[in-house]
Design a protein around this motif. Structure first.
Motif, PDB file in Angstrom:
ATOM      1  N   THR A 194      66.245  36.374  38.969  1.00 27.86           N
ATOM      2  CA  THR A 194      66.766  36.615  40.191  1.00 27.86           C
ATOM      3  C   THR A 194      66.106  37.391  41.040  1.00 27.86           C
ATOM      4  OG1 THR A 194      67.756  38.720  38.997  1.00 27.86           O
ATOM      5  CG2 THR A 194      69.039  36.939  39.259  1.00 27.86           C
ATOM      6  N   LEU A 195      65.089  37.121  40.871  1.00 26.37           N
ATOM      7  CA  LEU A 195      63.767  38.144  41.201  1.00 26.37           C
ATOM      8  C   LEU A 195      63.822  37.690  43.205  1.00 26.37           C
ATOM      9  CD1 LEU A 195      61.691  40.386  42.320  1.00 26.37           C
ATOM     10  CD2 LEU A 195      60.048  38.626  41.401  1.00 26.37           C
ATOM     11  N   GLY A 196      63.639  36.073  43.084  1.00 27.77           N
ATOM     12  CA  GLY A 196      62.789  34.947  44.227  1.00 27.77           C
ATOM     13  C   GLY A 196      64.126  35.220  45.067  1.00 27.77           C
ATOM     14  N   PHE A 197      65.232  35.746  45.072  1.00 30.67           N
ATOM     15  CA  PHE A 197      66.804  35.416  46.126  1.00 30.67           C
ATOM     16  C   PHE A 197      66.290  37.004  45.792  1.00 30.67           C
ATOM     17  CE2 PHE A 197      70.858  37.523  47.101  1.00 30.67           C
ATOM     18  CZ  PHE A 197      71.153  36.461  48.069  1.00 30.67           C
ATOM     19  N   ASN A 198      66.589  37.790  45.579  1.00 32.10           N
ATOM     20  CA  ASN A 198      66.388  39.511  46.300  1.00 32.10           C
ATOM     21  C   ASN A 198      64.921  39.562  47.033  1.00 32.10           C
ATOM     22  OD1 ASN A 198      68.214  40.030  45.253  1.00 32.10           O
ATOM     23  ND2 ASN A 198      67.800  41.810  43.042  1.00 32.10           N
ATOM     24  N   TYR A 199      64.291  38.921  46.363  1.00 32.18           N
ATOM     25  CA  TYR A 199      62.794  38.723  47.683  1.00 32.18           C
ATOM     26  C   TYR A 199      63.204  38.191  48.606  1.00 32.18           C
ATOM     27  CZ  TYR A 199      58.051  37.750  48.669  1.00 32.18           C
ATOM     28  OH  TYR A 199      56.942  37.642  49.834  1.00 32.18           O
ATOM     29  N   ILE A 200      63.219  37.497  49.256  1.00 34.99           N
ATOM     30  CA  ILE A 200      63.309  36.381  49.913  1.00 34.99           C
ATOM     31  C   ILE A 200      63.986  36.743  50.896  1.00 34.99           C
ATOM     32  CG2 ILE A 200      64.353  34.368  51.204  1.00 34.99           C
ATOM     33  CD1 ILE A 200      63.708  32.616  49.301  1.00 34.99           C
ATOM     34  N   VAL A 201      65.556  37.742  51.129  1.00 37.27           N
ATOM     35  CA  VAL A 201      66.175  38.864  51.381  1.00 37.27           C
ATOM     36  C   VAL A 201      65.655  40.012  52.274  1.00 37.27           C
ATOM     37  CG1 VAL A 201      68.255  39.946  51.653  1.00 37.27           C
ATOM     38  CG2 VAL A 201      68.729  37.459  50.731  1.00 37.27           C
ATOM     39  N   LEU A 202      65.083  40.969  50.937  1.00 36.07           N
ATOM     40  CA  LEU A 202      63.730  42.195  51.695  1.00 36.07           C
ATOM     41  C   LEU A 202      63.217  41.541  52.300  1.00 36.07           C
ATOM     42  CD1 LEU A 202      64.705  44.332  47.830  1.00 36.07           C
ATOM     43  CD2 LEU A 202      66.158  44.007  50.319  1.00 36.07           C
ATOM     44  N   LEU A 203      62.292  40.370  51.810  1.00 34.57           N
ATOM     45  CA  LEU A 203      61.573  39.649  53.396  1.00 34.57           C
ATOM     46  C   LEU A 203      61.830  40.022  54.684  1.00 34.57           C
ATOM     47  CD1 LEU A 203      58.301  39.951  53.146  1.00 34.57           C
ATOM     48  CD2 LEU A 203      58.654  37.176  52.523  1.00 34.57           C
ATOM     49  N   SER A 204      62.710  39.262  54.410  1.00 37.20           N
ATOM     50  CA  SER A 204      63.333  38.578  55.518  1.00 37.20           C
ATOM     51  C   SER A 204      63.736  40.481  56.678  1.00 37.20           C
ATOM     52  CB  SER A 204      65.013  38.086  55.755  1.00 37.20           C
ATOM     53  OG  SER A 204      64.001  36.650  55.344  1.00 37.20           O
TER      54      SER A 204
END
Length: 319
Positions: A194-204
């Protein structure tokens, strides 16, 4: 002029003119057409929701009030006896405890790790896009594929993790067979998945913070840590709030990794609520008790979501 004539004159003066009445009618007609067009565009989504969400929900309510035979067919109406049996079952409370432990192990860890990686890679320095691509990769891997990959890593004899432990002189660990390590091992795999989804959202969210704010903070003498804590975190609090809600819901609905890696074992240490529902409904064909568990899980997730909105949304700063 008599009083009656004056009143009739005032009424006729206040009466809408035919042109105004026509404009009002045309506006109402235009609004009706827009509403019908909107519902027409929404019809495919409403149809999908009805087939895959509302109908299964109503069917679950219906099944939770009945007993089923070994073939899964309706046998007898029992009312709330399925719920009574559920709340008297020690296994249900055990699975609920495992689900809560799994949520506490995965949700905060994944959010903090994703926030740290997003903060380290949000700059526009050369080569950062490579790291952003690498940290986003897990979102492209399905639960089944990720579980198979980690099953090979966790293998007790030929797994990579135990190989590195042997190089350090540490005895092998039964990652998926030892009750002390099974839930932690599945949690590590889930955090990675699940790291990929959270990373993309928080990076945005981090990249949406205006650069002028950081420039003003530098002029005021604010250091990077103070700027991140006092400026960045409040500005991305809506994003954090969204990620927290989605992560909690996803953790309570986790099933695939438990089914592939541990089958709920060893000794029910990874038997989460959804896997317990699967066992009762699709292995033992007890669709009544399985549907009752599904409704209780729905109620738990709904209550937790409402509590998050009640207590944590107050601290969210919307721009």
């Amino acid at each position: 002029m008599s009083l009656m004539e004056k009143q009739l004159g005032s009424v006729s003066a206040n009466r809408p003119k035919p042109a105004a009445v026509g404009r009002i009618q045309s506006l109402h007609k235009l609004r009706l057409q827009e509403n019908l067009l909107a519902y027409l565009f929404m019809a495919p989504s409403l149809l999908l929701f009805g087939v895959f969400l509302f109908y299964p929900l109503l069917q679950s309510i219906y099944l939770s009030l009945h007993l089923t035979d070994p073939r899964g067919r309706i046998a007898e109406f029992v009312g709330i006896e399925n719920f009574q049996e559920l709340f008297l079952s020690e296994r249900f409370y055990q699975s609920l405890k495992v689900t809560l432990s799994f949520t506490l192990l995965t949700v905060p860890t994944c959010i903090l790790l994703a926030l740290l990686l997003a903060a380290l890679t949000q700059s526009k320095l050369r080569g950062m896009r490579v790291f952003q691509f690498i940290f986003s990769l897990p979102i492209a891997i399905s639960v089944g594929t990720g579980s198979v990959i980690w099953m090979m890593l966790f293998h007790p004899s030929v797994g990579t993790l135990n190989y590195f432990l042997s190089l350090a002189g540490i005895s092998p660990i039964g990652w998926l067979t030892d009750p002390a390590w099974a839930l932690l091992s599945v949690s590590v795999m889930t955090v990675w998945m699940t790291l990929g989804f959270n990373y993309i959202v928080l990076l945005s969210g981090l990249q949406g913070v205006p650069e002028e704010i950081y420039d003003s903070a530098k002029i005021d003498g604010s250091g990077p840590i103070r700027t991140f804590v006092q400026l960045t975190l409040p500005l991305i609090s809506p994003t954090l709030f969204f990620v927290a809600i989605v992560s909690v819901i996803g953790a309570f609905q986790s099933f695939g990794q438990m089914h592939i890696l541990t089958k709920g074992g060893p000794m029910y240490t990874t038997d989460v609520v959804v896997y317990n529902i699967y066992q009762d409904a699709f292995i033992n064909f007890r669709f009544g008790i399985g549907s009752a568990q599904a409704l209780v899980l729905f109620a738990i997730i709904l209550v937790l979501t409402l509590l998050q909105f009640t207590f944590f949304e107050k601290k969210v700063h919307y721009q």
